[in-house]
Scaffold this active site. Structure first.
Site, short mmCIF file in Angstrom:
data_model
loop_
_atom_site.label_atom_id
_atom_site.label_comp_id
_atom_site.label_asym_id
_atom_site.label_seq_id
_atom_site.Cartn_x
_atom_site.Cartn_y
_atom_site.Cartn_z
N HIS A 49 -10.58 -85.42 -29.61
CA HIS A 49 -10.35 -83.73 -29.79
C HIS A 49 -8.68 -83.57 -29.06
O HIS A 49 -8.52 -82.53 -29.07
CB HIS A 49 -11.03 -83.07 -29.23
CG HIS A 49 -12.40 -82.85 -29.90
ND1 HIS A 49 -13.39 -84.00 -30.03
CD2 HIS A 49 -13.05 -81.95 -30.44
CE1 HIS A 49 -14.46 -83.49 -30.74
NE2 HIS A 49 -14.32 -82.57 -30.98
N GLU B 290 -13.96 -81.27 -43.84
CA GLU B 290 -12.34 -81.23 -44.05
C GLU B 290 -11.99 -81.84 -45.06
O GLU B 290 -10.83 -81.34 -45.63
CB GLU B 290 -11.98 -81.87 -42.77
CG GLU B 290 -11.95 -80.85 -41.36
CD GLU B 290 -13.30 -81.05 -40.57
OE1 GLU B 290 -14.11 -82.16 -41.15
OE2 GLU B 290 -13.57 -80.39 -39.51
#
Lengths: 368, 324
Positions: B129, B60
């Site tokens: 998450h 990322e």
């Protein structure tokens, strides 16, 4: 040089050496004219005098914050910029004054930025670590170690996407090689065949921690091997050496989209920043003196050019005098320039606010 | 008017913008050959090809930073995060580079990127998450933050985000991807910073963004049917820019407010909204402003407990009854 001048003739490719850079890289130094060589030398001297003057201003209390001096490393910025053509770009970390002057930014705008003045290159909003000149393909000036390394890959990506034949020089320090962002960048650059040349300016210390105490494995550039990238180690005390190894690396990037890592060995005479008063505790005075006496890139290039008959003692004095004057003038310019007006706090945050478009609505600032 | 899913509405927005401007590209994990972890980018790779719809490694910081760097030269990347929770491994790029470069360069450089993906809990996947970082993002000057609550808004807001010249963070919701709404076939844009009254009411203002708007509408139905309370539901649509006027106007009308968001309560988005209401509508308030946020602990895995953790209609109704 006139005040506020935005055009400085430098050794940067756009003025003198773009043509020579395009020639076969083997002859990259042989093709330099006498004038090119004088410009290379002069640019290094200008950087050193500028920074010495900025240190003086810092000690006077006219410059605050951090001041990361490039003194000792000037050959890298000057050699790099001298090879840049119209579609080549450069981005670096926070030790960014040398690159700025090398690509043709003026001492005035750079010194004024250090003073936090409105006439500075970022209107006094960026400071020492954040110089930018996109019109000269210079994308900063980035304060966080290795934070610029994915950006460099992105610039290279954009060049390739837009089908422009150029490359991006992404400079980083030896401390940055241990950051994850750097490794992610190398992986993407190699995976996607991006025209980027990573240049590790290895001055042997990441702040006060020596390479031996911070980085496993040497040379640092060898880590590129695990990404199937070309790499090399270069003696940074010689402008010619840097140009000799950098030119083919840039050409491969432009022609074949092959990225690489060059580790340029260099040394900084000053501390990590001016605030680093202890720099003689993590390294010896003897070590510093050895570099100054035997490896100084300006001194060595001066000797080379004297031998070549390109420089004379008179010319050396003249270049030095002019650089000192230019630096002194820039300090005067910065001193006399105004601070940014208070309303400048809220400009350059959002494009649409600056351009007063009606497109978007709602509140963007939350003061009071 | 055709009914399409939130997922399809986003997909249509991308296709239209990719078609309109060749500088628009998409980057992200599994977005191309795999068609997207949540199938939001389905079919785009087949239509626009390798050069514009690009699978990235799980990296990322690398691909977010690459997108930012490319945007400085005029490419307009739409960067997908499989979850906004993963923005935390790209924090320096997203929160230190993207919003600061324009300012630090004195306006010389623009960063026209969209960063997007789902940011929600309620999916039984545990704490790592389930983050909803719209408050972090909105805290950062230089960023814009958009949280669409339905398919129609998602499409119109996304198209505006892609055309914006500053970094826009769009936070979607996995629980909405499969739900359908009316979406016209003809092109439209929704400006950022324009709230929408999703239900008119006179007794109390329920102010929310993202999926919490849907939860508020459900609470409003219960309030009407079971308690004779007529709630107004204000959908902020974007957090920054914020439609402060719509918030204040609604509170002036109803004199009471319950703020609903999925952030954890401390320094969450609704804390800022509450501060604005007390400052700008103090004399109109007949009761303290109440907040319904996610419960203040890491997101719990166990499903029945997580359902209590995120705002639900029951908790909203209870909060309304406390001040009415």
């Amino acid at each position: 040089m006139s005040k506020n001048s935005n055009t400085t003739t430098t050794a940067n490719g756009k003025s003198g050496t773009a043509q020579s850079a395009k020639k076969k890289s083997a002859g990259v130094n042989a093709s330099l004219t006498r004038e090119d060589k004088v410009l290379l030398y002069r640019d290094m001297v200008r950087i050193r005098r500028f920074e010495e003057r900025s240190l003086h201003a810092y000690q006077q209390g006219k410059i605050g914050g951090f001041l990361h001096l490039y003194i000792g490393q000037e050959s890298i910025a000057v050699a790099s910029a001298s090879l840049m053509g119209g579609h080549d770009h450069i981005i670096t970390a926070y030790r960014d004054h040398g690159q700025a002057l090398s690509v043709g930014m003026t001492m005035n705008e750079c010194m004024a930025e250090l003073y936090g003045k409105f006439t500075g290159c970022s209107k006094g909003k960026g400071g020492s670590m954040h110089f930018f000149a996109p019109d000269k393909n210079y994308w900063g000036g980035h304060g966080i170690v290795a934070g610029q390394t994915p950006l460099g890959a992105g610039i290279a990506f954009a060049l390739k996407y837009k089908k422009l034949k150029g490359c991006c020089l992404c400079l980083l320090g030896d401390g940055a090689v241990n950051q994850g962002a750097y490794h992610e960048s190398l992986n993407l650059a190699a995976l996607w065949n991006l025209p980027v040349v990573y240049i590790i300016e290895n001055n042997r210390y990441s702040m006060g921690t020596s390479q031996e105490r911070s980085s496993a494995g040497a040379p640092l550039a060898r880590r590129a091997e695990s990404y199937d990238m070309d790499w090399d180690v270069v003696d940074g005390s010689s402008v010619y050496e840097i140009r000799k190894k950098l030119a083919p690396a840039m050409q491969r990037a432009r022609d074949e989209h092959r990225p690489c890592v060059l580790e340029i060995q260099t040394y900084r005479y000053r501390g990590h920043s001016v605030a680093d008063a202890n720099h003689e505790k993590y390294r010896s005075k003897k070590e510093i003196e050895d570099y100054k006496q035997n490896h100084d890139p300006i001194m060595l290039f001066q000797q080379t050019l004297l031998k070549e008959g390109v420089l004379t003692d008179e010319k050396i004095d003249e270049i030095d005098r002019e650089a000192k004057n230019e630096a002194a003038e820039s300090a005067k310019f910065a001193d006399e320039s105004p601070y940014p007006p208070e309303e400048e706090i809220f400009t350059d945050v959002y494009w649409e606010v600056d351009h007063k478009t009606e497109k978007n609505q709602g509140r963007l600032f939350f003061n009071d | 008017m055709p009914q399409i899913t939130y997922r399809k509405a986003l997909n249509d927005a991308f296709a239209e913008e990719l078609e309109r401007d060749e500088n628009v590209i998409m980057l992200g994990e599994e977005i191309a050959q795999y068609n997207g972890a949540y199938k939001v980018t389905e079919g785009l790779h087949a239509r626009f090809g390798d050069g514009r719809i690009m699978d990235t490694p799980i990296s990322e910081a690398g691909f977010a930073g690459l997108g930012i760097g490319a945007s400085m030269l005029g490419v307009r990347p739409i960067i997908e995060l499989m979850f906004w929770s993963f923005s935390y491994v790209a924090f320096d790029q997203l929160f230190n580079n993207a919003p600061m470069i324009r300012y630090m360069s004195g306006g010389l450089i623009n960063v026209p990127i969209v960063v997007r993906g789902p940011a929600n809990g309620g999916t039984n996947v545990g704490a790592t998450h389930s983050h909803t970082p719209e408050n972090f993002a909105a805290y950062t000057p230089g960023l814009k933050v958009v949280c669409p609550s339905n398919a129609y808004d998602a499409k119109g807001l996304m198209k505006s985000a892609v055309r914006d010249n500053d970094p826009v963070f769009v936070m979607e919701n996995t629980l909405l991807y499969g739900q359908k709404w009316d979406v016209p076939e003809e092109e439209y844009l929704i400006p950022l910073g324009k709230a929408d009254i999703k239900r008119e009411g006179t007794d109390i203002s329920l102010i929310a963004h993202g999926r919490c708007v849907i939860t508020c509408l459900e609470a409003a139905r219960v309030l009407k049917e079971e308690h004779e309370i007529d709630a107004e539901v204000v959908d902020l649509r974007s957090i920054r820019p914020l439609d402060q006027e719509a918030i204040i106007d609604s509170v002036k009308k109803t004199n009471r407010a319950v703020l609903v968001d999925e952030n954890k309560p401390f320094c969450g988005t609704s804390a800022q909204i509450a501060a604005l209401i007390q400052e700008h509508a103090f004399d109109y308030l007949d009761a303290p402003v109440k907040r319904v946020s996610s419960l203040d602990a890491p997101q719990i895995y166990s499903k029945p407990l997580e359902d209590e953790m995120v705002p639900n209609a029951k908790r909203i109704v209870k909060a309304v009854q406390e001040i009415l």
